[in-house]
Design a protein around this motif. Sequence first.
Motif, mmCIF file in Angstrom:
data_model
loop_
_atom_site.group_PDB
_atom_site.id
_atom_site.type_symbol
_atom_site.label_atom_id
_atom_site.label_comp_id
_atom_site.label_asym_id
_atom_site.label_seq_id
_atom_site.Cartn_x
_atom_site.Cartn_y
_atom_site.Cartn_z
ATOM 1 N N SER A 210 3.631 26.413 -28.430
ATOM 2 C CA SER A 210 2.550 27.467 -28.277
ATOM 3 C C SER A 210 1.205 26.474 -28.377
ATOM 4 C CB SER A 210 2.575 28.261 -29.494
ATOM 5 O OG SER A 210 2.551 27.415 -30.847
ATOM 6 N N MET A 211 1.229 25.099 -28.718
ATOM 7 C CA MET A 211 -0.019 24.512 -28.688
ATOM 8 C C MET A 211 0.035 23.461 -27.650
ATOM 9 S SD MET A 211 -0.358 23.577 -32.692
ATOM 10 C CE MET A 211 1.235 22.998 -33.038
ATOM 11 N N ARG A 212 0.910 23.809 -26.574
ATOM 12 C CA ARG A 212 0.857 22.533 -25.426
ATOM 13 C C ARG A 212 -0.502 22.805 -24.922
ATOM 14 N NH1 ARG A 212 6.126 21.660 -21.542
ATOM 15 N NH2 ARG A 212 7.028 20.675 -23.467
ATOM 16 N N GLU A 213 -0.907 23.991 -24.314
ATOM 17 C CA GLU A 213 -2.249 23.926 -23.612
ATOM 18 C C GLU A 213 -3.338 23.180 -24.570
ATOM 19 O OE1 GLU A 213 -5.304 27.272 -21.937
ATOM 20 O OE2 GLU A 213 -3.459 27.911 -22.728
ATOM 21 N N ALA A 214 -3.350 23.292 -25.652
ATOM 22 C CA ALA A 214 -4.559 22.740 -26.713
ATOM 23 C C ALA A 214 -4.303 21.240 -26.672
ATOM 24 C CB ALA A 214 -4.024 23.188 -27.992
ATOM 25 N N ARG A 215 -2.729 20.823 -26.528
ATOM 26 C CA ARG A 215 -2.659 19.394 -26.612
ATOM 27 C C ARG A 215 -2.939 18.738 -25.074
ATOM 28 N NH1 ARG A 215 1.944 16.904 -24.481
ATOM 29 N NH2 ARG A 215 3.217 18.636 -24.695
ATOM 30 N N HIS A 216 -2.550 19.550 -23.889
ATOM 31 C CA HIS A 216 -2.920 19.074 -22.827
ATOM 32 C C HIS A 216 -4.661 18.897 -22.582
ATOM 33 C CE1 HIS A 216 0.994 20.231 -20.534
ATOM 34 N NE2 HIS A 216 1.081 19.267 -21.376
ATOM 35 N N GLY A 217 -5.178 19.914 -23.206
ATOM 36 C CA GLY A 217 -6.496 19.707 -23.039
ATOM 37 C C GLY A 217 -7.193 18.689 -23.654
ATOM 38 N N GLY A 218 -6.684 18.304 -24.962
ATOM 39 C CA GLY A 218 -7.163 17.016 -25.604
ATOM 40 C C GLY A 218 -6.762 15.642 -24.862
ATOM 41 N N GLU A 219 -5.446 15.707 -24.263
ATOM 42 C CA GLU A 219 -5.027 14.591 -23.275
ATOM 43 C C GLU A 219 -5.959 14.373 -22.123
ATOM 44 O OE1 GLU A 219 -0.352 15.093 -24.890
ATOM 45 O OE2 GLU A 219 -1.212 15.939 -22.944
ATOM 46 N N GLU A 220 -6.392 15.605 -21.416
ATOM 47 C CA GLU A 220 -7.176 15.655 -20.375
ATOM 48 C C GLU A 220 -8.621 14.872 -20.786
ATOM 49 O OE1 GLU A 220 -8.806 15.716 -16.701
ATOM 50 O OE2 GLU A 220 -6.637 15.835 -17.216
ATOM 51 N N TYR A 221 -9.089 15.080 -21.802
ATOM 52 C CA TYR A 221 -10.402 14.623 -22.521
ATOM 53 C C TYR A 221 -10.205 12.938 -22.333
ATOM 54 C CZ TYR A 221 -13.450 12.595 -25.954
ATOM 55 O OH TYR A 221 -14.576 11.713 -26.119
ATOM 56 N N LEU A 222 -9.179 12.420 -22.899
ATOM 57 C CA LEU A 222 -8.795 11.094 -22.654
ATOM 58 C C LEU A 222 -8.695 10.461 -21.616
ATOM 59 C CD1 LEU A 222 -6.339 10.842 -26.013
ATOM 60 C CD2 LEU A 222 -8.910 10.225 -25.890
ATOM 61 N N LEU A 223 -7.649 11.220 -20.886
ATOM 62 C CA LEU A 223 -7.553 10.910 -19.033
ATOM 63 C C LEU A 223 -8.977 10.733 -18.413
ATOM 64 C CD1 LEU A 223 -4.482 12.696 -18.310
ATOM 65 C CD2 LEU A 223 -4.517 10.312 -18.652
ATOM 66 N N SER A 224 -9.699 11.819 -18.475
ATOM 67 C CA SER A 224 -10.949 11.963 -17.897
ATOM 68 C C SER A 224 -11.878 10.721 -18.093
ATOM 69 C CB SER A 224 -11.805 13.108 -18.305
ATOM 70 O OG SER A 224 -12.165 13.070 -19.631
ATOM 71 N N ARG A 225 -11.387 9.923 -19.345
ATOM 72 C CA ARG A 225 -12.237 8.960 -19.921
ATOM 73 C C ARG A 225 -11.604 7.526 -19.504
ATOM 74 N NH1 ARG A 225 -14.248 13.181 -21.576
ATOM 75 N NH2 ARG A 225 -16.510 13.357 -22.187
ATOM 76 N N ARG A 226 -10.320 7.684 -18.861
ATOM 77 C CA ARG A 226 -9.572 6.616 -18.470
ATOM 78 C C ARG A 226 -9.167 5.706 -19.705
ATOM 79 N NH1 ARG A 226 -13.866 5.916 -15.221
ATOM 80 N NH2 ARG A 226 -13.776 3.624 -15.369
ATOM 81 N N LEU A 227 -8.981 6.550 -20.838
ATOM 82 C CA LEU A 227 -8.733 6.090 -22.205
ATOM 83 C C LEU A 227 -9.659 4.986 -22.771
ATOM 84 C CD1 LEU A 227 -4.745 5.538 -21.928
ATOM 85 C CD2 LEU A 227 -5.904 7.663 -22.138
#
Length: 349
Positions: A224-241
């Motif tokens: 149920s929190m996967r979408e939220a997790r993916h959003g946080g991961e996208e934040y990091l990916l958009s900044r190339r970590l």
Amino acid sequence: MPAAGARRRPGFRVSEERRSLPRMAVEPQVLEWLLDSDPALRWQVERDVAGAPPEVWQATRARVPTEGFGAALLARQDPDGQWAGGAFFPGGTAFFDTAEAKEPGQPWVATTWSLRDLREWGVDAAVLGDTAERIAAHSRWEYDDMPYWGGEVDVCINSYTLASGAWLGADVSRLVEWFPAHRLADGGWNCEAEEGDSVRSSFHSTLNAARGILAYERITGDTSMREARHGGEEYLLSRRLMFRASTGEVVGDFVTRFVHPNRHRYSALYALDHFRDVSLLEGTPPDPRLAEAVEVVRDARQPDGTWLQTAPLPGRTWFDVDAAEGEASRWLTLSGTRVLEWWDAATGR
């Protein structure tokens, strides 16, 4: 203080055991050095680097509660289920009136940190018996005297509590609702946002949140929190970590300072280890935006195939679990090796 537990089992001969393991990219002498370690680390080496069959690494993992680091930390548990008498700090709120509170860093010995270590070392929750119930009855957060398993207001603290509660079978339903509700507009989380000090996500907070949610998901099967997790991961990916969105500069030197235990500290290596876990759980290939961070990890690899410890985070610990500053770290070498093998296998390097 010396590390708990012997480094080598009596009568253990590394070269003989290695004959039954598949050949891997890691140098033989590095693999032998990694295998000559505490069970908490060794079972992960067997599984993730040596390619040992499940019955081998699971047998090693079963030894963690009775040998070395795991046994030593379990022996320090208080009768009321806590460690060091407090939730996040020793002795609860009384900690703030002690001389220890004025020492550099913070102590890493209280309940939250001890549970996190035991969980990540692979201890079976059944070993801890009714610990979840005892903590629910006796442990309160230093912040506003809130009930332990309901969490508090700090993102990182809540991420550890979410994962450890799932592991021990506690009721963490409040936290399952809390994480999606407290994401910031840019997709991630920030511990300082709860005090009104920031509206931008933090690399540290976002990675810790994503790791906590991933652990909860793996343990419970609840997505149920996967979408939220993916959003946080996208934040990091958009900044190339590694990079600021505003200037494109590296966000801070902590990105390339690899340390174990990392506690709450972000690094490119720690983030890549998380994205490897995501890839394995979800069956997805590595995101190309990880490439620059991967090369940072590759460049930090020493000629002998190891990674070096940087300055450990200050603060009291029960005992040492890794090398001193400037020495080769088994834990970092495990993480670095499995990250590069995952990346190189997936990208055909």
